[in-house]
Enzyme design. Structure first.
Site, mmCIF file in Angstrom:
data_model
loop_
_atom_site.group_PDB
_atom_site.id
_atom_site.type_symbol
_atom_site.label_atom_id
_atom_site.label_comp_id
_atom_site.label_asym_id
_atom_site.label_seq_id
_atom_site.Cartn_x
_atom_site.Cartn_y
_atom_site.Cartn_z
ATOM 1 N N SER A 7 0.846 -1.207 0.000
ATOM 2 C CA SER A 7 0.000 0.000 0.000
ATOM 3 C C SER A 7 0.871 1.242 0.000
ATOM 4 O O SER A 7 1.585 1.528 0.964
ATOM 5 C CB SER A 7 -0.912 0.022 1.226
ATOM 6 O OG SER A 7 -1.540 1.291 1.293
ATOM 7 N N HIS A 32 -1.009 -1.499 -4.111
ATOM 8 C CA HIS A 32 -2.343 -1.203 -3.580
ATOM 9 C C HIS A 32 -2.485 0.317 -3.502
ATOM 10 O O HIS A 32 -1.645 0.997 -2.909
ATOM 11 C CB HIS A 32 -2.503 -1.860 -2.211
ATOM 12 C CG HIS A 32 -3.849 -1.675 -1.592
ATOM 13 N ND1 HIS A 32 -4.934 -2.446 -1.944
ATOM 14 C CD2 HIS A 32 -4.295 -0.806 -0.659
ATOM 15 C CE1 HIS A 32 -5.992 -2.060 -1.232
ATOM 16 N NE2 HIS A 32 -5.629 -1.057 -0.444
ATOM 17 N N ASP A 34 -4.822 3.467 -2.533
ATOM 18 C CA ASP A 34 -5.951 3.898 -1.701
ATOM 19 C C ASP A 34 -6.453 5.276 -2.118
ATOM 20 O O ASP A 34 -5.803 6.286 -1.855
ATOM 21 C CB ASP A 34 -5.517 3.944 -0.228
ATOM 22 C CG ASP A 34 -5.301 2.553 0.353
ATOM 23 O OD1 ASP A 34 -6.224 1.730 0.272
ATOM 24 O OD2 ASP A 34 -4.199 2.301 0.876
ATOM 25 N N MET A 36 -9.011 8.031 -1.402
ATOM 26 C CA MET A 36 -9.918 8.505 -0.333
ATOM 27 C C MET A 36 -10.395 9.920 -0.645
ATOM 28 O O MET A 36 -9.633 10.735 -1.161
ATOM 29 C CB MET A 36 -9.191 8.513 1.006
ATOM 30 C CG MET A 36 -8.556 7.185 1.374
ATOM 31 S SD MET A 36 -7.864 7.264 3.024
ATOM 32 C CE MET A 36 -6.998 5.692 3.108
ATOM 33 N N HIS A 65 -8.245 0.695 -4.479
ATOM 34 C CA HIS A 65 -9.219 0.554 -3.399
ATOM 35 C C HIS A 65 -9.924 1.893 -3.276
ATOM 36 O O HIS A 65 -9.364 2.842 -2.730
ATOM 37 C CB HIS A 65 -8.461 0.162 -2.119
ATOM 38 C CG HIS A 65 -9.310 0.113 -0.895
ATOM 39 N ND1 HIS A 65 -8.769 0.012 0.368
ATOM 40 C CD2 HIS A 65 -10.650 0.162 -0.721
ATOM 41 C CE1 HIS A 65 -9.754 -0.007 1.264
ATOM 42 N NE2 HIS A 65 -10.900 0.096 0.625
ATOM 43 N N MET A 67 -12.261 4.475 -1.767
ATOM 44 C CA MET A 67 -12.978 4.893 -0.560
ATOM 45 C C MET A 67 -13.501 6.282 -0.885
ATOM 46 O O MET A 67 -13.074 7.294 -0.313
ATOM 47 C CB MET A 67 -12.032 4.896 0.649
ATOM 48 C CG MET A 67 -11.647 3.489 1.109
ATOM 49 S SD MET A 67 -10.134 3.473 2.078
ATOM 50 C CE MET A 67 -8.921 3.409 0.756
ATOM 51 N N MET A 136 -11.581 -5.579 5.302
ATOM 52 C CA MET A 136 -10.781 -4.623 6.055
ATOM 53 C C MET A 136 -10.467 -5.203 7.436
ATOM 54 O O MET A 136 -11.372 -5.671 8.137
ATOM 55 C CB MET A 136 -11.530 -3.299 6.239
ATOM 56 C CG MET A 136 -11.836 -2.525 4.962
ATOM 57 S SD MET A 136 -10.400 -2.121 3.952
ATOM 58 C CE MET A 136 -9.434 -1.108 5.090
ATOM 59 N N GLY A 143 -3.430 4.479 7.352
ATOM 60 C CA GLY A 143 -2.478 3.392 7.521
ATOM 61 C C GLY A 143 -2.039 3.315 8.981
ATOM 62 O O GLY A 143 -2.344 4.212 9.778
ATOM 63 N N ASP A 178 -6.863 -6.184 4.200
ATOM 64 C CA ASP A 178 -6.259 -4.849 4.170
ATOM 65 C C ASP A 178 -6.370 -4.196 5.542
ATOM 66 O O ASP A 178 -7.467 -4.003 6.062
ATOM 67 C CB ASP A 178 -7.003 -4.009 3.118
ATOM 68 C CG ASP A 178 -6.410 -2.611 2.948
ATOM 69 O OD1 ASP A 178 -5.311 -2.356 3.466
ATOM 70 O OD2 ASP A 178 -7.065 -1.788 2.281
ATOM 71 N N GLY A 200 1.012 -1.852 4.259
ATOM 72 C CA GLY A 200 1.465 -0.482 4.031
ATOM 73 C C GLY A 200 2.584 -0.121 4.973
ATOM 74 O O GLY A 200 3.762 -0.164 4.623
HETATM 75 C C1 DX5 Z 1 -6.685 1.940 5.095
HETATM 76 C C2 DX5 Z 1 -6.140 1.554 3.748
HETATM 77 C C3 DX5 Z 1 -5.045 0.583 3.794
HETATM 78 C C4 DX5 Z 1 -3.802 1.068 4.505
HETATM 79 C C5 DX5 Z 1 -3.200 -0.113 5.196
HETATM 80 O O1 DX5 Z 1 -7.890 2.593 4.932
HETATM 81 O O2 DX5 Z 1 -7.180 0.996 2.957
HETATM 82 O O3 DX5 Z 1 -4.720 0.104 2.498
HETATM 83 O O4 DX5 Z 1 -2.834 1.628 3.666
HETATM 84 O O5 DX5 Z 1 -2.147 0.332 5.964
HETATM 85 P P1 DX5 Z 1 -1.440 -0.613 7.039
HETATM 86 O O6 DX5 Z 1 -0.892 -1.794 6.294
HETATM 87 O O7 DX5 Z 1 -0.412 0.272 7.610
HETATM 88 O O8 DX5 Z 1 -2.501 -1.007 8.027
HETATM 89 ZN ZN ZN Z 2 -6.642 -0.076 1.102
#
Ligand code: DX5
Ligand code: ZN
Length: 229
Positions: A7, A32, A34, A36, A65, A67, A136, A143, A178, A200
């Site tokens: 990520s 990956h 993200d 948002m 992904h 969001m 999730m 992260g 994730d 991530g």
């Molecule tokens: C959170 C993201 C994840 C995030 C994971 O909303 O969707 O992809 O980057 O980060 P880690 O691996 O640090 O939990």
């Molecule tokens: Zn994600």
């Protein structure tokens, strides 16, 4: 069979191109991505223009992904920007079946994402439209959060559904996890049924402390933990 998706949310965004190239060279299978929007989740990150910018740098799958709302408007933009896989949360789409069809029609693989409190019944009528199910392990938005242990039982249930569907139809669906995946819990997560692991902070956090261009040792450690399975 096991895939590791790095990520880039935890990467150094000031050097994003290098970070993407370095993590793939260090053994990550997927990137990956993200996206948002500050509405669906309380954070604002990156969109199709950034996907387009990193696309020529790597051949690896870009796993988007979403969001963000509205979902449908972004699907074509990400497909054109070179995404290979697009996943979204059922709560963020007005018409889940339509969004899944749009993703495949745009030439990408389609995934549905489940928050910790989102029930798996959203899978009931759409299994044939899915290439991936993403659970999730944390609430989406950031992260570096801690893995929520009840996700393990949910993974088992999702794995049972995927297996039953595969037996009936022959269709293969990946089961991705994730949030909160680390070297010390990835084996248990795999035992619960995941086959694709987003990491991530585990990858980018560890790498940065050592050599800013290499993530080999942490990715090797994740794979070593998986191979004990
Ligand atoms: C959170 C993201 C994840 C995030 C994971 O909303 O969707 O992809 O980057 O980060 P880690 O691996 O640090 O939990
Ligand atoms: Zn994600």
């Amino acid at each position: 069979m096991y895939l590791i998706a790095a990520s880039i949310l935890s990467s150094d965004f000031a050097r994003l191109g290098e970070e993407v190239v370095d993590v793939v060279a260090s053994g990550a299978d997927w990137i990956h991505f993200d996206a948002m929007d500050n509405h669906y989740v309380p954070n604002l990150t990156i969109g199709p223009v950034v996907c387009r910018a990193i696309r020529p740098l790597i051949r690896a799958t870009i796993d988007v992904h979403l969001m963000a709302r509205p979902v449908d408007r972004l699907i074509g933009d990400f497909a054109e920007a070179g995404a290979n896989l697009v996943s979204f949360h059922p709560e963020a789409s007005e018409h889940v079946d339509r969004s899944l069809s749009l993703i495949r029609e745009s030439g990408c693989q389609a995934g549905l994402v489940f928050n910790p409190a989102t029930p798996l019944c959203h899978l009931d009528h759409v299994m044939d439209k899915l290439d991936l199910i993403l659970l999730m392990g944390v609430n989406p938005g950031f992260g570096g959060q801690k893995f929520i242990p009840s996700t393990l039982a949910k993974l088992k249930e999702a794995r049972a559904r995927v297996q039953a569907h595969e037996r009936e139809t022959g269709q293969r669906i990946r089961l991705e996890i994730d949030g909160g995946v680390k070297v010390d819990n990835i084996a248990a997560i795999a035992r619960a049924g995941a086959d694709t692991f987003v990491a991530g902070s585990a990858i980018y956090g560890a790498g940065r402390e050592a050599d800013p261009h290499r993530y080999d040792s942490v990715i090797a450690a994740l794979r070593a933990a998986l191979s004990e399975e």
